[in-house]
Scaffold this motif. Structure first.
Motif, short mmCIF file in Angstrom:
data_model
loop_
_atom_site.label_atom_id
_atom_site.label_comp_id
_atom_site.label_asym_id
_atom_site.label_seq_id
_atom_site.Cartn_x
_atom_site.Cartn_y
_atom_site.Cartn_z
N ALA A 204 0.83 -1.20 0.00
CA ALA A 204 0.00 0.00 0.00
C ALA A 204 0.86 1.25 0.00
CB ALA A 204 -0.94 -0.01 1.21
N LEU A 205 1.95 1.24 0.76
CA LEU A 205 2.88 2.38 0.75
C LEU A 205 3.54 2.54 -0.62
CD1 LEU A 205 4.59 1.99 4.25
CD2 LEU A 205 2.90 3.69 3.56
N LEU A 206 3.82 1.44 -1.28
CA LEU A 206 4.39 1.52 -2.62
C LEU A 206 3.38 2.13 -3.61
CD1 LEU A 206 6.27 -1.91 -2.81
CD2 LEU A 206 7.25 0.37 -2.49
N LEU A 207 2.11 1.79 -3.44
CA LEU A 207 1.08 2.40 -4.28
C LEU A 207 1.02 3.91 -4.05
CD1 LEU A 207 -1.83 -0.20 -3.95
CD2 LEU A 207 -0.39 0.20 -5.95
N ALA A 208 1.13 4.31 -2.77
CA ALA A 208 1.12 5.74 -2.44
C ALA A 208 2.34 6.44 -3.04
CB ALA A 208 1.08 5.91 -0.92
N GLU A 209 3.50 5.80 -2.97
CA GLU A 209 4.71 6.39 -3.54
C GLU A 209 4.60 6.51 -5.05
OE1 GLU A 209 8.62 7.93 -3.80
OE2 GLU A 209 7.05 7.87 -2.29
N ARG A 210 4.00 5.52 -5.67
CA ARG A 210 3.81 5.59 -7.13
C ARG A 210 2.92 6.77 -7.50
NH1 ARG A 210 -0.24 1.44 -9.67
NH2 ARG A 210 -1.54 2.90 -8.49
#
Length: 224
Positions: A204-210
């Motif tokens: 989920a954090l990776l989605l936010a960073e993307r």
């Protein structure tokens, strides 16, 4: 790959349909025999065969036993019992047994099964009704493997439209951290906390960073 997935799905559906219809016929035969209806095994076998035709088959299979019950019994008892056992078995099978077994074996939702029967019957008549579920299974599988048709898998399938990490991230974006916490607690009931962080929270954090790198996050969502 799509054909390899569609084949086993349709095979499981046909196998389960055969087992369900056989069980339906056996129980119906026993019930009609107990009521004293002549040729109970014949009516049970006929019902098992005709139930391969969705929705209409059970109606067709009940006509002759009901007529026979009306003819052989001077009263209304046998007719009412015969109609009652047909109605009870069909309600139980159609609303409890089949949705659970067919949904899990075909990967289709219960709504998709009903709508597909309506659509294919309107398009091709009785043949469409008979082939409705296998054809819809193939369409849903195509939607899984053809990106341009992915919406078909979402509309027809019984899988959750969002993965756990996507649902978690979506709740955070919507400003509902309490619901995100509830999702985390539900996940931890069947998984370890470490699995939650590696399989849900971190993705989920990776989605936010993307989204941040693409400039799609507003300033209120940014965490320095």
């Amino acid at each position: 790959m799509a054909m390899d997935e569609a084949g086993p799905r349709v095979s499981r559906y046909l196998l389960l349909q055969t087992l369900v219809n056989t069980g339906f016929g056996v129980v119906l035969t026993a019930a009609l025999f107990a009521f004293g209806l002549p040729n109970a095994a014949l009516w049970g076998g006929l019902a098992a065969v005709l139930r391969f035709i969705p929705y209409l088959g059970i109606v067709a299979s009940a006509i002759l036993p009901l007529a026979l019950a009306f003819a052989v019994d001077p009263g209304w008892t046998m007719l009412l019992w015969t109609g009652g056992v047909f109605l009870t078995l069909e309600l139980l099978t159609g609303n409890v047994v089949e949705p659970v077994l067919y949904g899990s074996s075909t990967g289709l939702s219960a709504v998709a099964l009903v709508l597909s029967a309506i659509f294919w019957t309107w398009l091709w008549g009785p043949i469409g009704l008979l082939l409705a579920t296998p054809l819809t299974v193939c369409i849903a599988v195509i939607g899984r493997y053809v990106p341009q048709l992915a919406f078909l898998d979402i509309l027809l399938g019984n899988q959750a439209p969002l993965k756990p990490e996507e649902a978690f991230y979506q709740r955070l974006l919507a400003g509902h951290p309490d619901e995100a916490t509830g999702q985390a607690e539900e996940f931890i009931k069947t998984h370890s906390p470490a699995e939650f962080f590696t399989q849900v929270a971190l993705p989920a954090l990776l989605l936010a960073e993307r989204d941040r790198l693409r400039g799609e996050l507003e300033g209120d969502y940014m965490v320095q």
